[in-house]
Motif scaffolding. Structure first.
Motif, PDB file in Angstrom:
ATOM      1  N   ALA A  31       0.834  -1.201   0.000  1.00  0.00           N
ATOM      2  CA  ALA A  31       0.000   0.000   0.000  1.00  0.00           C
ATOM      3  C   ALA A  31       0.867   1.247   0.000  1.00  0.00           C
ATOM      4  N   ASP A  32       0.310   2.321  -0.566  1.00  0.00           N
ATOM      5  CA  ASP A  32       0.919   3.641  -0.567  1.00  0.00           C
ATOM      6  C   ASP A  32       0.046   4.504   0.341  1.00  0.00           C
ATOM      7  N   ILE A  33       0.591   4.957   1.466  1.00  0.00           N
ATOM      8  CA  ILE A  33      -0.203   5.608   2.499  1.00  0.00           C
ATOM      9  C   ILE A  33       0.203   7.077   2.617  1.00  0.00           C
ATOM     10  N   PRO A  34      -0.791   7.972   2.696  1.00  0.00           N
ATOM     11  CA  PRO A  34      -0.472   9.403   2.815  1.00  0.00           C
ATOM     12  C   PRO A  34       0.169   9.710   4.175  1.00  0.00           C
ATOM     13  N   PRO A  35       0.728  10.923   4.321  1.00  0.00           N
ATOM     14  CA  PRO A  35       1.323  11.299   5.599  1.00  0.00           C
ATOM     15  C   PRO A  35       0.350  11.072   6.760  1.00  0.00           C
ATOM     16  N   THR A  36       0.905  10.606   7.878  1.00  0.00           N
ATOM     17  CA  THR A  36       0.099  10.256   9.046  1.00  0.00           C
ATOM     18  C   THR A  36       0.580  11.091  10.236  1.00  0.00           C
ATOM     19  N   PRO A  37      -0.227  12.085  10.671  1.00  0.00           N
ATOM     20  CA  PRO A  37       0.201  12.924  11.792  1.00  0.00           C
ATOM     21  C   PRO A  37       0.402  12.113  13.082  1.00  0.00           C
ATOM     22  N   TRP A  38      -0.451  11.110  13.313  1.00  0.00           N
ATOM     23  CA  TRP A  38      -0.271  10.215  14.451  1.00  0.00           C
ATOM     24  C   TRP A  38      -1.159   8.988  14.281  1.00  0.00           C
ATOM     25  N   HIS A  39      -0.691   7.870  14.789  1.00  0.00           N
ATOM     26  CA  HIS A  39      -1.510   6.673  14.931  1.00  0.00           C
ATOM     27  C   HIS A  39      -0.824   5.730  15.909  1.00  0.00           C
ATOM     28  N   GLU A  40      -1.594   4.756  16.363  1.00  0.00           N
ATOM     29  CA  GLU A  40      -1.063   3.734  17.257  1.00  0.00           C
ATOM     30  C   GLU A  40      -1.547   2.389  16.738  1.00  0.00           C
ATOM     31  N   PHE A  41      -0.669   1.403  16.749  1.00  0.00           N
ATOM     32  CA  PHE A  41      -0.940   0.076  16.182  1.00  0.00           C
ATOM     33  C   PHE A  41      -0.765  -0.969  17.283  1.00  0.00           C
ATOM     34  N   THR A  42      -1.744  -1.861  17.438  1.00  0.00           N
ATOM     35  CA  THR A  42      -1.678  -2.929  18.437  1.00  0.00           C
ATOM     36  C   THR A  42      -1.925  -4.267  17.764  1.00  0.00           C
ATOM     37  N   ASN A  43      -1.061  -5.242  18.013  1.00  0.00           N
ATOM     38  CA  ASN A  43      -1.261  -6.597  17.505  1.00  0.00           C
ATOM     39  C   ASN A  43      -2.213  -7.315  18.458  1.00  0.00           C
ATOM     40  N   LEU A  44      -3.428  -7.577  18.007  1.00  0.00           N
ATOM     41  CA  LEU A  44      -4.444  -8.237  18.833  1.00  0.00           C
ATOM     42  C   LEU A  44      -4.439  -9.756  18.686  1.00  0.00           C
ATOM     43  N   GLY A  45      -3.757 -10.250  17.684  1.00  0.00           N
ATOM     44  CA  GLY A  45      -3.821 -11.679  17.367  1.00  0.00           C
ATOM     45  C   GLY A  45      -2.783 -12.513  18.080  1.00  0.00           C
ATOM     46  N   ASP A  46      -2.663 -13.750  17.607  1.00  0.00           N
ATOM     47  CA  ASP A  46      -1.700 -14.680  18.195  1.00  0.00           C
ATOM     48  C   ASP A  46      -0.551 -15.000  17.239  1.00  0.00           C
ATOM     49  N   THR A  47      -0.392 -14.175  16.205  1.00  0.00           N
ATOM     50  CA  THR A  47       0.715 -14.334  15.262  1.00  0.00           C
ATOM     51  C   THR A  47       1.558 -13.061  15.258  1.00  0.00           C
ATOM     52  N   THR A  48       2.815 -13.182  14.884  1.00  0.00           N
ATOM     53  CA  THR A  48       3.687 -12.016  14.756  1.00  0.00           C
ATOM     54  C   THR A  48       3.389 -11.330  13.428  1.00  0.00           C
ATOM     55  N   ILE A  49       3.202 -10.014  13.486  1.00  0.00           N
ATOM     56  CA  ILE A  49       2.953  -9.205  12.290  1.00  0.00           C
ATOM     57  C   ILE A  49       4.257  -8.496  11.940  1.00  0.00           C
ATOM     58  N   GLN A  50       4.606  -8.533  10.644  1.00  0.00           N
ATOM     59  CA  GLN A  50       5.835  -7.870  10.214  1.00  0.00           C
ATOM     60  C   GLN A  50       5.585  -7.079   8.932  1.00  0.00           C
ATOM     61  N   TYR A  51       6.123  -5.863   8.908  1.00  0.00           N
ATOM     62  CA  TYR A  51       6.018  -4.960   7.765  1.00  0.00           C
ATOM     63  C   TYR A  51       7.402  -4.548   7.296  1.00  0.00           C
ATOM     64  N   ILE A  52       7.493  -4.198   6.022  1.00  0.00           N
ATOM     65  CA  ILE A  52       8.604  -3.405   5.499  1.00  0.00           C
ATOM     66  C   ILE A  52       7.990  -2.051   5.161  1.00  0.00           C
ATOM     67  N   VAL A  53       8.570  -0.994   5.698  1.00  0.00           N
ATOM     68  CA  VAL A  53       8.042   0.357   5.524  1.00  0.00           C
ATOM     69  C   VAL A  53       9.110   1.206   4.840  1.00  0.00           C
ATOM     70  N   VAL A  54       8.723   1.917   3.793  1.00  0.00           N
ATOM     71  CA  VAL A  54       9.614   2.871   3.129  1.00  0.00           C
ATOM     72  C   VAL A  54       8.966   4.242   3.248  1.00  0.00           C
ATOM     73  N   GLU A  55       9.532   5.059   4.136  1.00  0.00           N
ATOM     74  CA  GLU A  55       8.993   6.401   4.358  1.00  0.00           C
ATOM     75  C   GLU A  55       9.571   7.369   3.333  1.00  0.00           C
ATOM     76  N   LYS A  56       8.676   8.176   2.743  1.00  0.00           N
ATOM     77  CA  LYS A  56       9.071   9.198   1.771  1.00  0.00           C
ATOM     78  C   LYS A  56       9.302  10.502   2.536  1.00  0.00           C
ATOM     79  N   LYS A  57      10.526  10.772   2.894  1.00  0.00           N
ATOM     80  CA  LYS A  57      10.843  11.917   3.731  1.00  0.00           C
ATOM     81  C   LYS A  57      10.451  13.250   3.087  1.00  0.00           C
ATOM     82  N   TYR A  58      10.338  13.269   1.788  1.00  0.00           N
ATOM     83  CA  TYR A  58       9.988  14.483   1.052  1.00  0.00           C
ATOM     84  C   TYR A  58       8.491  14.784   1.079  1.00  0.00           C
ATOM     85  N   GLN A  59       7.677  13.922   1.694  1.00  0.00           N
ATOM     86  CA  GLN A  59       6.233  14.159   1.856  1.00  0.00           C
ATOM     87  C   GLN A  59       5.902  14.058   3.342  1.00  0.00           C
TER      88      GLN A  59
END
Length: 145
Positions: A98-126
């Motif tokens: 996914a391509d996600i717009p700038p996010t002023p704030w958020h909080e993420f919680t893993n509610l499940g019983d599996t490990t969640i893993q992401y690769i994130v590439v932040e666009k510092k110019y946006q």
């Protein structure tokens, strides 16, 4: 006397700006959960920053911000996201990109019983709009370091 007032006023303004900046929502790599940082920087240059973020069951990625970013889900599960739109449960599916717009704030919680893993590439110019930590859920800003 006018010079002294001017100097004192300038110092007070500079101090107020420093306090305001210190109260900004931290970036994703700066926050900790139970003494650990869930995101590991893989690469950074002037334009982008790439990270791997790993969330064990029950872990929280406390209130943080992002510039615009690309995300790839390596391994999924059940999660909760809280942001200015409210609180919602989400199914995180492996293989999603996914391509996600700038996010002023958020909080993420893993509610499940599996490990969640992401690769994130932040666009510092946006960059994300600046948000104050008072926007964050209560009790989470103290965990940000």
């Amino acid at each position: 006397m006018k010079i002294l007032r001017y100097i004192l006023s300038s110092v007070a303004i500079a101090a107020a700006i420093s306090v305001a900046q210190a109260a900004d929502v931290p970036d994703a790599l700066s926050v900790e959960w139970q003494g650990k940082r869930p995101c590991e920087k893989l690469f950074e240059d002037a334009q982008v920053r790439a990270s791997r973020c790993t969330f064990a069951p029950g872990s929280v990625h406390v209130c943080h911000s992002h510039p615009s970013y690309l995300i790839y889900v390596v391994s999924g599960g059940q999660a909760q996201v809280q942001d200015e739109k409210g609180v919602r449960k989400v199914d995180v599916a492996a293989g999603v990109f996914a391509d996600i717009p700038p996010t002023p704030w958020h909080e993420f919680t893993n509610l499940g019983d599996t490990t969640i893993q992401y690769i994130v590439v932040e666009k510092k110019y946006q960059a994300a709009p600046t948000a104050d930590q008072s926007s964050c859920p209560k009790g989470t800003t103290m965990r940000a370091q």
